[in-house]
Design a protein around this motif. Structure first.
Motif, PDB file in Angstrom:
ATOM      1  N   SER A 186       0.813  -1.233   0.000  1.00  8.89           N
ATOM      2  CA  SER A 186       0.000   0.000   0.000  1.00  8.89           C
ATOM      3  C   SER A 186       0.844   1.279   0.000  1.00  8.89           C
ATOM      4  CB  SER A 186      -0.916   0.011   1.223  1.00  8.89           C
ATOM      5  OG  SER A 186      -0.142   0.006   2.419  1.00  8.89           O
ATOM      6  N   ARG A 187       2.139   1.169   0.324  1.00 10.59           N
ATOM      7  CA  ARG A 187       3.050   2.316   0.406  1.00 10.59           C
ATOM      8  C   ARG A 187       2.548   3.358   1.419  1.00 10.59           C
ATOM      9  NH1 ARG A 187       5.783   3.547  -5.476  1.00 10.59           N
ATOM     10  NH2 ARG A 187       6.313   1.372  -5.948  1.00 10.59           N
ATOM     11  N   ARG A 188       2.025   2.882   2.498  1.00 12.57           N
ATOM     12  CA  ARG A 188       1.588   3.735   3.602  1.00 12.57           C
ATOM     13  C   ARG A 188       1.816   2.984   4.906  1.00 12.57           C
ATOM     14  NH1 ARG A 188      -3.275   2.040   5.493  1.00 12.57           N
ATOM     15  NH2 ARG A 188      -4.456   0.616   4.154  1.00 12.57           N
ATOM     16  N   LYS A 189       1.817   3.743   6.022  1.00  7.50           N
ATOM     17  CA  LYS A 189       2.079   3.091   7.295  1.00  7.50           C
ATOM     18  C   LYS A 189       0.893   2.222   7.714  1.00  7.50           C
ATOM     19  CE  LYS A 189       0.376   6.785  10.310  1.00  7.50           C
ATOM     20  NZ  LYS A 189       0.731   7.716  11.407  1.00  7.50           N
ATOM     21  N   VAL A 190       1.224   1.137   8.382  1.00 11.03           N
ATOM     22  CA  VAL A 190       0.212   0.206   8.883  1.00 11.03           C
ATOM     23  C   VAL A 190       0.416   0.111  10.392  1.00 11.03           C
ATOM     24  CG1 VAL A 190      -0.659  -2.149   8.825  1.00 11.03           C
ATOM     25  CG2 VAL A 190       0.136  -1.067   6.703  1.00 11.03           C
ATOM     26  N   VAL A 191      -0.640   0.487  11.144  1.00 12.60           N
ATOM     27  CA  VAL A 191      -0.545   0.511  12.603  1.00 12.60           C
ATOM     28  C   VAL A 191      -1.582  -0.456  13.175  1.00 12.60           C
ATOM     29  CG1 VAL A 191      -0.765   1.907  14.684  1.00 12.60           C
ATOM     30  CG2 VAL A 191       0.291   2.884  12.634  1.00 12.60           C
ATOM     31  N   GLU A 197      10.789   4.534   1.202  1.00 12.50           N
ATOM     32  CA  GLU A 197      10.713   4.753  -0.238  1.00 12.50           C
ATOM     33  C   GLU A 197      11.842   5.655  -0.700  1.00 12.50           C
ATOM     34  OE1 GLU A 197       6.649   5.262  -1.950  1.00 12.50           O
ATOM     35  OE2 GLU A 197       6.110   5.648   0.150  1.00 12.50           O
ATOM     36  N   GLN A 198      12.281   5.419  -1.957  1.00 12.69           N
ATOM     37  CA  GLN A 198      13.311   6.235  -2.589  1.00 12.69           C
ATOM     38  C   GLN A 198      13.107   6.185  -4.095  1.00 12.69           C
ATOM     39  OE1 GLN A 198      15.589   8.153  -1.261  1.00 12.69           O
ATOM     40  NE2 GLN A 198      16.759   8.705  -3.098  1.00 12.69           N
ATOM     41  N   ASP A 199      12.917   7.375  -4.703  1.00  3.49           N
ATOM     42  CA  ASP A 199      12.763   7.503  -6.159  1.00  3.49           C
ATOM     43  C   ASP A 199      11.622   6.641  -6.687  1.00  3.49           C
ATOM     44  OD1 ASP A 199      14.926   9.228  -6.158  1.00  3.49           O
ATOM     45  OD2 ASP A 199      16.378   7.598  -6.510  1.00  3.49           O
ATOM     46  N   GLY A 200      10.520   6.623  -5.968  1.00  2.00           N
ATOM     47  CA  GLY A 200       9.336   5.916  -6.440  1.00  2.00           C
ATOM     48  C   GLY A 200       9.334   4.423  -6.204  1.00  2.00           C
ATOM     49  N   SER A 201      10.338   3.879  -5.542  1.00  3.37           N
ATOM     50  CA  SER A 201      10.375   2.448  -5.279  1.00  3.37           C
ATOM     51  C   SER A 201      10.509   2.214  -3.788  1.00  3.37           C
ATOM     52  CB  SER A 201      11.550   1.788  -6.011  1.00  3.37           C
ATOM     53  OG  SER A 201      12.781   2.339  -5.564  1.00  3.37           O
ATOM     54  N   VAL A 202       9.973   1.107  -3.305  1.00  2.00           N
ATOM     55  CA  VAL A 202      10.018   0.751  -1.891  1.00  2.00           C
ATOM     56  C   VAL A 202      11.279  -0.065  -1.649  1.00  2.00           C
ATOM     57  CG1 VAL A 202       8.838  -0.411  -0.013  1.00  2.00           C
ATOM     58  CG2 VAL A 202       7.510   0.777  -1.757  1.00  2.00           C
ATOM     59  N   LEU A 203      12.157   0.456  -0.784  1.00  2.00           N
ATOM     60  CA  LEU A 203      13.408  -0.220  -0.476  1.00  2.00           C
ATOM     61  C   LEU A 203      13.253  -1.207   0.667  1.00  2.00           C
ATOM     62  CD1 LEU A 203      15.838   2.829  -0.660  1.00  2.00           C
ATOM     63  CD2 LEU A 203      15.165   1.271  -2.485  1.00  2.00           C
ATOM     64  N   GLY A 204      12.287  -0.986   1.526  1.00  2.00           N
ATOM     65  CA  GLY A 204      12.084  -1.855   2.679  1.00  2.00           C
ATOM     66  C   GLY A 204      11.059  -1.250   3.618  1.00  2.00           C
ATOM     67  N   THR A 205      11.045  -1.740   4.850  1.00  3.51           N
ATOM     68  CA  THR A 205      10.104  -1.227   5.855  1.00  3.51           C
ATOM     69  C   THR A 205      10.825  -1.089   7.200  1.00  3.51           C
ATOM     70  OG1 THR A 205       9.377  -3.462   6.433  1.00  3.51           O
ATOM     71  CG2 THR A 205       8.086  -2.297   4.766  1.00  3.51           C
ATOM     72  N   LEU A 206      10.332  -0.134   7.987  1.00  2.00           N
ATOM     73  CA  LEU A 206      10.761   0.045   9.376  1.00  2.00           C
ATOM     74  C   LEU A 206       9.632  -0.456  10.261  1.00  2.00           C
ATOM     75  CD1 LEU A 206      12.682   1.227  11.570  1.00  2.00           C
ATOM     76  CD2 LEU A 206      11.413   3.387  11.308  1.00  2.00           C
ATOM     77  N   PHE A 216      12.593  11.033  11.365  1.00  2.00           N
ATOM     78  CA  PHE A 216      14.042  11.204  11.305  1.00  2.00           C
ATOM     79  C   PHE A 216      14.731   9.883  10.953  1.00  2.00           C
ATOM     80  CE2 PHE A 216      17.579  10.109  14.206  1.00  2.00           C
ATOM     81  CZ  PHE A 216      18.614  10.721  13.523  1.00  2.00           C
ATOM     82  N   ILE A 217      14.314   8.805  11.615  1.00  5.39           N
ATOM     83  CA  ILE A 217      14.922   7.495  11.348  1.00  5.39           C
ATOM     84  C   ILE A 217      14.623   7.039   9.926  1.00  5.39           C
ATOM     85  CG2 ILE A 217      14.850   5.068  12.018  1.00  5.39           C
ATOM     86  CD1 ILE A 217      16.445   6.837  13.897  1.00  5.39           C
ATOM     87  N   LEU A 218      13.414   7.329   9.427  1.00  9.73           N
ATOM     88  CA  LEU A 218      13.051   6.919   8.068  1.00  9.73           C
ATOM     89  C   LEU A 218      13.942   7.593   7.030  1.00  9.73           C
ATOM     90  CD1 LEU A 218       9.135   6.805   8.174  1.00  9.73           C
ATOM     91  CD2 LEU A 218      10.700   4.873   7.878  1.00  9.73           C
ATOM     92  N   GLN A 219      14.245   8.883   7.218  1.00 13.50           N
ATOM     93  CA  GLN A 219      15.094   9.589   6.258  1.00 13.50           C
ATOM     94  C   GLN A 219      16.508   9.032   6.255  1.00 13.50           C
ATOM     95  OE1 GLN A 219      15.029  13.803   6.242  1.00 13.50           O
ATOM     96  NE2 GLN A 219      12.805  13.968   6.285  1.00 13.50           N
ATOM     97  N   VAL A 220      17.050   8.754   7.439  1.00 14.14           N
ATOM     98  CA  VAL A 220      18.398   8.194   7.486  1.00 14.14           C
ATOM     99  C   VAL A 220      18.411   6.783   6.924  1.00 14.14           C
ATOM    100  CG1 VAL A 220      20.318   7.624   9.000  1.00 14.14           C
ATOM    101  CG2 VAL A 220      18.960   9.661   9.459  1.00 14.14           C
ATOM    102  N   ALA A 221      17.392   5.986   7.233  1.00 13.86           N
ATOM    103  CA  ALA A 221      17.310   4.634   6.688  1.00 13.86           C
ATOM    104  C   ALA A 221      17.181   4.654   5.167  1.00 13.86           C
ATOM    105  CB  ALA A 221      16.130   3.896   7.308  1.00 13.86           C
ATOM    106  N   ARG A 222      16.433   5.649   4.656  1.00 15.77           N
ATOM    107  CA  ARG A 222      16.294   5.797   3.205  1.00 15.77           C
ATOM    108  C   ARG A 222      17.659   6.070   2.567  1.00 15.77           C
ATOM    109  NH1 ARG A 222      13.247   9.953   3.265  1.00 15.77           N
ATOM    110  NH2 ARG A 222      11.332   8.724   3.511  1.00 15.77           N
ATOM    111  N   LEU A 223      18.436   6.963   3.171  1.00 14.79           N
ATOM    112  CA  LEU A 223      19.770   7.272   2.638  1.00 14.79           C
ATOM    113  C   LEU A 223      20.683   6.051   2.721  1.00 14.79           C
ATOM    114  CD1 LEU A 223      20.337  10.843   4.144  1.00 14.79           C
ATOM    115  CD2 LEU A 223      19.776  10.252   1.779  1.00 14.79           C
ATOM    116  N   ALA A 224      20.615   5.316   3.835  1.00 18.26           N
ATOM    117  CA  ALA A 224      21.483   4.147   4.000  1.00 18.26           C
ATOM    118  C   ALA A 224      21.154   3.053   2.978  1.00 18.26           C
ATOM    119  CB  ALA A 224      21.364   3.608   5.413  1.00 18.26           C
ATOM    120  N   LEU A 225      19.854   2.765   2.801  1.00 20.97           N
ATOM    121  CA  LEU A 225      19.462   1.723   1.851  1.00 20.97           C
ATOM    122  C   LEU A 225      19.760   2.129   0.419  1.00 20.97           C
ATOM    123  CD1 LEU A 225      16.075   0.488   3.377  1.00 20.97           C
ATOM    124  CD2 LEU A 225      18.312  -0.617   3.478  1.00 20.97           C
TER     125      LEU A 225
END
Length: 564
Positions: free
Chosen positions: A105-110, A141-150, A170-179
């Protein structure tokens, strides 16, 4: 002068007054994590540090994990505060989990409370095993593709608050850069490895030159070995290419090559020859590209080299064999052809049309064009034979027919060929040859005519000798049965005294002529009286001449009356 970039956490906190108390710690964590990413630390180590930072930044106790998207599934690569067996749990990467739903779904699931009804069975079982009260899953997400999930798993049930969302962002942005960095670095390493493999497969050695075109580096591939000096070690370092002991170099070749290098133009497939330690001539092929500095000035060259001695020898042998084959084909009046077994279109060799006196553009290569050259009486027969062989291509195809020559004469042709199928594509090709056998067919016709004339003469002589009871003359040679029947008829005719022919000829008289005169009982033949009298007269004359006295002087020639 440009000011240094402001960390992303500082930019967000400057716009959000409620986050002022987290600005310092988050900015410090962000700078530290970015430095680790830029220093090419292992991805798993960076993500473990990221999860521990998030767990320490939030007020509620929870466990943080990062799932990496791989193909159609997910793989847990970071869970520092959980047991090692958690990384291999199939329940966290199944299709019914919160992580899989977040990727789709490319959205958070709680899931605020895992104990309520409707919670997926896999998640409920996982929470009971590890003591989770809730599950929060966020796509990376990065450049329109899903790299993974937190995935965050608090110990108490509940949903994330505003402070939680700020730290999670904050963690999502750093994780996006790392992946993304790991993905790009992996792609770069794969590309470099691919290029290195291609280069090693396509080249035997690599070389570099400086701006003066002197060799600075010469290295060899792992499966290559230098063949002769000075191409190994440091033998060519500091020298120009034209200073190396190449042989059979045309005059002016090095001047043209030097002009090309000075112009900064690339070159490829430069062929040179050299001799190895045994004196054997070897051929090498060299390619190079120019190097330029930041100012655009020529800084040297870089390239590769290959030893193509075996390839050159193979090509020369192939060309020599092809020349021999073409010469033999022309000398034997043979024309080669290739035919598509499906469309029946022809492709002829260069000497096929001249073999029958036609120019290259006299007609096309279609089946209709070829049928126009075939004799009308042979066309239907060769079509039937060709179709039968195409339906069942066993053995070799062979057929004889006539082709119209350019001078309006008919030439006899022997066609031979076979059908071969390409194992990869399954396409069938009919290959064969046409041989001009006109002289052979003419010689066979002359031989048949000669045999027929000899047979006719034989039977005529038999009828003269044995009478009308002999079989009539035929075009074939007499057989043993015919000869036996003729002999039987002759015996029957000799035994019959009433079998006469006009002129007083009888079979008995013919038999007498064949057998000769009767002999006397004493074994001496009875000659006619005329023959005996002649013999006696000759004997008397010989005796009288032997007793006659010789005369002196020249002997006169005997007269005609004294001749025997």
């Amino acid at each position: 002068m440009k000011s240094p970039p402001v960390p992303a956490a500082a930019q967000r906190n400057a716009c959000d007054p409620d986050a002022s108390r987290m600005q310092g710690p988050l900015a410090e964590h962000e700078c530290r994590l970015l430095r680790r990413i830029a220093s090419h630390h292992p991805l798993a180590a960076v993500l473990d540090d990221l999860c521990l930072t998030l767990e320490a930044s939030l007020s509620r106790p929870l466990h943080a994990t990062v799932m990496l998207a791989e193909g159609d599934g997910l793989r847990c690569i970071a869970a520092p505060s959980l047991p090692a067996e958690f990384l291999a749990e199939p329940a966290i990467s199944g299709d019914g989990t919160a992580c899989a739903e977040a990727v789709r779904s490319r959205r958070k699931v709680v899931i605020g409370d895992t104990r309520i009804a409707g919670t997926p069975a896999e998640i409920a079982s996982l929470c009971r095993s590890y003591g989770f009260g809730a599950v929060w899953s966020y796509p990376i997400e990065q450049d329109g593709s899903v790299l993974g999930t937190l995935m965050l798993m608090p110990q108490q049930a509940g949903e994330p608050g505003a402070e939680d969302e700020q730290a999670i962002e904050f963690i999502l942005q750093v994780a996006r850069l790392a992946l993304a960095h790991a993905r790009d670095a992996g792609a770069l390493r794969a590309s470099e490895r691919r290029f290195r493999d291609y280069a090693e497969l396509s080249a035997d050695w690599f070389w570099e030159q400086d701006a003066a075109f002197r060799f600075t580096t010469v290295t060899y591939g792992p499966d290559s070995r230098p063949l002769c000096p000075p191409y190994y070690g440091q033998g060519s370092i500091g020298k120009h290419r034209w200073e190396l002991p190449y042989v059979n170099v045309p005059e002016g070749f090095w001047d043209e090559h030097r002009c090309l290098l000075e112009a900064g133009r690339p070159f490829s497939n430069l062929r040179l020859q050299r001799r190895d330690d045994d004196g054997k001539l070897r051929t090498v092929e060299i390619s190079g590209r120019p190097l330029f500095d930041d100012m655009g000035r020529l800084a040297g060259y870089r390239g590769v080299g290959r030893d193509i001695t075996d390839e050159v020898a193979t090509r020369e042998n192939l060309e020599r064999t092809q020349r021999w084959l073409e010469a033999a084909v022309r000398a034997a009046n043979i024309g080669l052809w290739e035919r598509n077994a499906d469309t029946w279109a022809f492709r002829f060799t260069e000497n096929w049309k001249p073999l029958f006196g036609y120019a290259e553009d006299a007609f096309g290569n279609s089946a209709e064009d070829f049928d126009c050259l075939v004799h009308p009486d042979d066309l239907e027969r060769i079509h039937a034979a060709a179709r039968a062989y195409a339906d069942n291509p066993q053995g070799q195809y062979e057929s004889r027919f006539r082709i119209r020559h350019q001078d309006d004469t008919w030439r006899w042709v022997l066609s031979r060929g076979h059908i071969a199928a390409n194992p990869a594509t399954g396409k069938r090709t009919w290959m064969g040859c046409h041989i001009d056998i006109t002289q052979q067919v003419q010689a066979e016709g002359a031989l048949r005519g000669r045999k027929k004339r000899c047979s006719t003469r034989y039977w005529k002589s038999c009828r003269w000798a044995f009478g009308s009871s002999m079989p009539p003359a035929t075009s074939s040679a007499p057989t043993k049965g015919a000869v036996a029947s003729g002999q039987a008829a002759a015996m029957s005719a000799s035994s019959s005294s009433t079998n006469t022919r006009p002129g007083g000829w009888t079979a008995a008289s013919a038999s007498k002529r064949r057998n000769g005169p009767r002999r006397a009982p004493s074994g001496r033949a009875k000659f006619p009286s005329t023959r005996r009298s002649r013999s006696s007269a000759s004997t008397a004359r010989a005796r009288s001449s032997s007793t006659r006295p010789r005369r002196s002087g020249t002997m006169k020639a005997p007269s005609a009356a004294a001749s025997p």
